[in-house]
Motif scaffolding. Structure first.
Motif, PDB file in Angstrom:
ATOM      1  N   VAL A 206      -4.952 -96.478  43.952  1.00 51.20           N
ATOM      2  CA  VAL A 206      -4.117 -96.201  45.137  1.00 51.20           C
ATOM      3  C   VAL A 206      -3.185 -97.324  45.532  1.00 51.20           C
ATOM      4  O   VAL A 206      -3.370 -98.507  45.145  1.00 51.20           O
ATOM      5  CB  VAL A 206      -4.996 -95.938  46.538  1.00 51.20           C
ATOM      6  N   ALA A 207      -2.117 -97.011  46.121  1.00 52.56           N
ATOM      7  CA  ALA A 207      -1.131 -97.782  46.456  1.00 52.56           C
ATOM      8  C   ALA A 207      -0.456 -97.273  47.746  1.00 52.56           C
ATOM      9  O   ALA A 207      -0.253 -96.174  48.115  1.00 52.56           O
ATOM     10  CB  ALA A 207       0.074 -98.093  45.394  1.00 52.56           C
ATOM     11  N   VAL A 208      -0.059 -98.446  48.827  1.00 47.04           N
ATOM     12  CA  VAL A 208       0.533 -97.935  50.127  1.00 47.04           C
ATOM     13  C   VAL A 208       1.827 -98.618  50.238  1.00 47.04           C
ATOM     14  O   VAL A 208       2.145 -99.711  49.948  1.00 47.04           O
ATOM     15  CB  VAL A 208      -0.496 -98.305  51.055  1.00 47.04           C
ATOM     16  N   THR A 209       2.764 -97.823  51.047  1.00 43.70           N
ATOM     17  CA  THR A 209       3.819 -98.255  51.270  1.00 43.70           C
ATOM     18  C   THR A 209       4.197 -97.756  52.503  1.00 43.70           C
ATOM     19  O   THR A 209       4.160 -96.297  52.965  1.00 43.70           O
ATOM     20  CB  THR A 209       5.171 -98.140  50.550  1.00 43.70           C
ATOM     21  N   GLY A 210       4.150 -98.393  53.788  1.00 41.08           N
ATOM     22  CA  GLY A 210       4.675 -97.949  54.832  1.00 41.08           C
ATOM     23  C   GLY A 210       3.634 -96.851  55.586  1.00 41.08           C
ATOM     24  O   GLY A 210       2.382 -97.003  55.609  1.00 41.08           O
ATOM     25  N   ASP A 211       4.053 -95.724  55.788  1.00 44.14           N
ATOM     26  CA  ASP A 211       3.057 -94.443  56.230  1.00 44.14           C
ATOM     27  C   ASP A 211       2.775 -93.758  55.038  1.00 44.14           C
ATOM     28  O   ASP A 211       2.277 -92.636  55.390  1.00 44.14           O
ATOM     29  CB  ASP A 211       3.796 -94.025  57.391  1.00 44.14           C
ATOM     30  N   TYR A 212       2.794 -94.353  54.043  1.00 40.11           N
ATOM     31  CA  TYR A 212       2.477 -93.220  52.800  1.00 40.11           C
ATOM     32  C   TYR A 212       1.780 -93.964  51.761  1.00 40.11           C
ATOM     33  O   TYR A 212       1.478 -95.020  51.549  1.00 40.11           O
ATOM     34  CB  TYR A 212       3.869 -92.727  51.995  1.00 40.11           C
ATOM     35  N   ALA A 213       0.343 -93.263  51.341  1.00 38.34           N
ATOM     36  CA  ALA A 213      -0.658 -93.818  50.331  1.00 38.34           C
ATOM     37  C   ALA A 213      -0.153 -92.643  48.980  1.00 38.34           C
ATOM     38  O   ALA A 213       0.149 -91.671  49.205  1.00 38.34           O
ATOM     39  CB  ALA A 213      -1.722 -93.387  50.818  1.00 38.34           C
ATOM     40  N   TYR A 214       0.084 -93.597  47.868  1.00 38.39           N
ATOM     41  CA  TYR A 214       0.010 -92.903  46.697  1.00 38.39           C
ATOM     42  C   TYR A 214      -1.268 -92.930  46.053  1.00 38.39           C
ATOM     43  O   TYR A 214      -1.756 -93.886  45.775  1.00 38.39           O
ATOM     44  CB  TYR A 214       1.104 -93.666  45.740  1.00 38.39           C
ATOM     45  N   VAL A 215      -1.684 -91.747  45.591  1.00 35.94           N
ATOM     46  CA  VAL A 215      -3.357 -91.605  45.178  1.00 35.94           C
ATOM     47  C   VAL A 215      -3.178 -91.217  43.820  1.00 35.94           C
ATOM     48  O   VAL A 215      -2.757 -89.850  43.533  1.00 35.94           O
ATOM     49  CB  VAL A 215      -3.940 -90.636  46.398  1.00 35.94           C
ATOM     50  N   GLY A 216      -3.543 -92.020  42.803  1.00 36.67           N
ATOM     51  CA  GLY A 216      -3.544 -91.710  41.520  1.00 36.67           C
ATOM     52  C   GLY A 216      -4.812 -91.062  40.863  1.00 36.67           C
ATOM     53  O   GLY A 216      -5.767 -91.632  40.695  1.00 36.67           O
ATOM     54  N   SER A 217      -4.594 -89.710  40.623  1.00 38.05           N
ATOM     55  CA  SER A 217      -5.514 -88.968  39.862  1.00 38.05           C
ATOM     56  C   SER A 217      -5.421 -89.111  38.486  1.00 38.05           C
ATOM     57  O   SER A 217      -4.315 -89.155  37.900  1.00 38.05           O
ATOM     58  CB  SER A 217      -5.437 -87.631  40.277  1.00 38.05           C
ATOM     59  N   PHE A 218      -6.631 -89.367  37.811  1.00 38.00           N
ATOM     60  CA  PHE A 218      -6.300 -89.892  36.328  1.00 38.00           C
ATOM     61  C   PHE A 218      -5.633 -88.699  35.596  1.00 38.00           C
ATOM     62  O   PHE A 218      -5.069 -89.186  34.806  1.00 38.00           O
ATOM     63  CB  PHE A 218      -7.937 -90.153  35.843  1.00 38.00           C
ATOM     64  N   SER A 219      -6.022 -87.459  35.851  1.00 41.70           N
ATOM     65  CA  SER A 219      -5.418 -86.359  35.166  1.00 41.70           C
ATOM     66  C   SER A 219      -4.535 -85.358  35.848  1.00 41.70           C
ATOM     67  O   SER A 219      -4.074 -84.320  35.388  1.00 41.70           O
ATOM     68  CB  SER A 219      -6.513 -85.635  34.520  1.00 41.70           C
ATOM     69  N   ASP A 220      -4.378 -85.586  36.987  1.00 41.26           N
ATOM     70  CA  ASP A 220      -3.683 -84.908  37.962  1.00 41.26           C
ATOM     71  C   ASP A 220      -2.482 -85.003  38.750  1.00 41.26           C
ATOM     72  O   ASP A 220      -2.132 -84.578  39.784  1.00 41.26           O
ATOM     73  CB  ASP A 220      -4.936 -84.192  39.111  1.00 41.26           C
ATOM     74  N   GLY A 221      -1.888 -86.428  38.354  1.00 41.63           N
ATOM     75  CA  GLY A 221      -0.857 -86.882  39.056  1.00 41.63           C
ATOM     76  C   GLY A 221      -1.124 -87.763  40.169  1.00 41.63           C
ATOM     77  O   GLY A 221      -2.117 -88.164  40.382  1.00 41.63           O
ATOM     78  N   VAL A 222       0.180 -88.130  40.781  1.00 40.13           N
ATOM     79  CA  VAL A 222       0.132 -89.211  41.977  1.00 40.13           C
ATOM     80  C   VAL A 222       0.198 -88.286  43.123  1.00 40.13           C
ATOM     81  O   VAL A 222       1.378 -87.792  43.379  1.00 40.13           O
ATOM     82  CB  VAL A 222       1.124 -90.204  41.779  1.00 40.13           C
ATOM     83  N   TYR A 223      -0.623 -88.362  44.050  1.00 36.30           N
ATOM     84  CA  TYR A 223      -0.647 -87.569  45.427  1.00 36.30           C
ATOM     85  C   TYR A 223       0.099 -88.454  46.297  1.00 36.30           C
ATOM     86  O   TYR A 223      -0.304 -89.339  46.544  1.00 36.30           O
ATOM     87  CB  TYR A 223      -2.093 -87.022  45.887  1.00 36.30           C
ATOM     88  N   VAL A 224       1.145 -87.847  46.889  1.00 33.99           N
ATOM     89  CA  VAL A 224       1.982 -88.586  48.051  1.00 33.99           C
ATOM     90  C   VAL A 224       1.283 -88.004  49.357  1.00 33.99           C
ATOM     91  O   VAL A 224       1.763 -86.825  49.793  1.00 33.99           O
ATOM     92  CB  VAL A 224       3.420 -88.359  47.965  1.00 33.99           C
ATOM     93  N   VAL A 225       0.599 -88.885  50.034  1.00 33.63           N
ATOM     94  CA  VAL A 225      -0.120 -88.655  51.312  1.00 33.63           C
ATOM     95  C   VAL A 225       0.582 -89.303  52.749  1.00 33.63           C
ATOM     96  O   VAL A 225       0.478 -90.606  52.743  1.00 33.63           O
ATOM     97  CB  VAL A 225      -1.495 -88.997  51.167  1.00 33.63           C
ATOM     98  N   ASP A 226       0.962 -88.359  53.327  1.00 36.82           N
ATOM     99  CA  ASP A 226       1.430 -88.948  54.715  1.00 36.82           C
ATOM    100  C   ASP A 226       0.076 -89.471  55.650  1.00 36.82           C
ATOM    101  O   ASP A 226      -0.754 -88.647  55.998  1.00 36.82           O
ATOM    102  CB  ASP A 226       2.117 -88.102  55.457  1.00 36.82           C
ATOM    103  N   VAL A 227       0.046 -90.988  55.671  1.00 38.19           N
ATOM    104  CA  VAL A 227      -1.143 -91.393  56.452  1.00 38.19           C
ATOM    105  C   VAL A 227      -0.717 -91.935  58.008  1.00 38.19           C
ATOM    106  O   VAL A 227      -1.416 -92.790  58.425  1.00 38.19           O
ATOM    107  CB  VAL A 227      -1.925 -92.531  55.784  1.00 38.19           C
TER     108      VAL A 227
END
Length: 307
Positions: A206-227
């Motif tokens: 996982v990586a975070v910038t501002g109000d967004y978390a980037y969640v890395g699934s091994f096989s299903d891409g990177v989910y961009v999540v508004d937190v």
């Protein structure tokens, strides 16, 4: 290996370094004072080598890396991840958490140990370290006395905690089979659940910038999540570079993705809804970790050392 990323769309190799073992993590510090007799400032990387401890490498001249000392604990312990808080290198191993003194970068020295069991991810900020420890969840560790690190709190996540970053009083945990878990760590002695976002496939990073978390699934891409509302995270986009996502790092408006057998991908994330791919580089083996400092990318490659 260091890459020149003055032009992110076209990373070019500066150098590679055979660290002597399987590299699982990497971090860099810039412009630190070297030990006597040299008064000059220098740049260093610290490489987590799976069974051979922490290796210090000077990269003041990135084309000519110089291997210095290393810290290796008891035989049989595997190092998994590294983070830096001032001159303290926070490291996690299969047997627990270690603080390593890097005040003299060429000669890392053990300062303190705390048993966190099967640790795999670590973040550090100020006097606290945050440890992702698989089935034990998240540890909050007071490192104000680095010779005696102490867990002030623990939160047992639903899944298996594999990675953690801290931002704005929250710890964001890549919870493997349970997606993203947000833990309020504003009171270190009493971490509490703030919110969750379910990701259907295994999450390593996982990586975070501002109000967004980037969640890395091994096989299903990177989910961009508004937190922005931690109790109600909302997915707004998905970045799909392909599978084998091992680690994420954000620097400025760029997302760097270490993709195991596929190397490095770079995405421009200024527009969170539409993030184009702008660069890539194939390390030739298994990219496990990525760290960016200035115009250099540092990669830990599981079988090819550090780049």
């Amino acid at each position: 290996m260091a890459y020149n990323v003055a032009t992110p769309a076209g990373p070019s190799v500066v150098t590679s370094h055979d660290s002597g073992d399987k590299a699982t993590g990497i971090i860099a510090i810039e412009g630190v004072e070297m030990a006597e007799p040299s008064p000059a400032a220098g740049d260093y990387i610290f490489i987590a080598q799976q069974t051979d401890g922490i290796q210090s490498v000077e990269v003041t001249d990135p084309a000519n890396p110089i291997r210095h000392g290393k810290y290796t604990p008891t035989a049989g312990q595997r190092v998994e991840d590294v983070a830096i808080s001032t001159n303290r290198l926070c490291t996690v191993w299969t047997d627990g958490f270690r603080v390593v003194n890097i005040g003299n970068p060429p000669a890392p020295v053990l300062m303190g140990f705390y048993d966190t069991n099967q640790s795999v991810g670590v973040a550090a900020h100020g006097d606290y370290a945050y440890v992702a420890s698989r089935g034990d969840g998240l540890y909050v560790i007071d490192i104000s006395d680095p010779s005696n690190p102490v867990a002030t709190g623990r939160y047992d996540t639903t899944g298996q905690a594999y990675d953690v970053v801290d931002s704005g009083g929250y710890a964001y945990v890549a919870d493997y089979n349970s997606g993203l878990t947000l833990v309020d760590v504003s009171t270190p002695s009493a971490p509490t659940l703030a919110g969750t976002y379910d990701v259907p496939k295994s999450v390593y990073t996982v990586a975070v910038t501002g109000d967004y978390a980037y969640v890395g699934s091994f096989s299903d891409g990177v989910y961009v999540v508004d937190v922005s509302t931690p109790s109600a995270p909302v997915e707004i986009a998905n970045i799909y570079p392909g599978g084998n996502i091992r680690n994420l790092f954000i620097s400025g408006n760029y997302l760097y993705i270490a993709r195991s057998i596929s190397g490095l991908d770079v995405y421009y994330i200024d527009d969170k809804l539409n993030s184009p791919k702008v660069g890539e580089f194939d390390t030739g083996d298994e990219a496990y970790d990525v760290f960016v400092a200035g115009n250099r990318i540092y990669l830990a490659d599981f079988r090819a050392g550090s780049w």
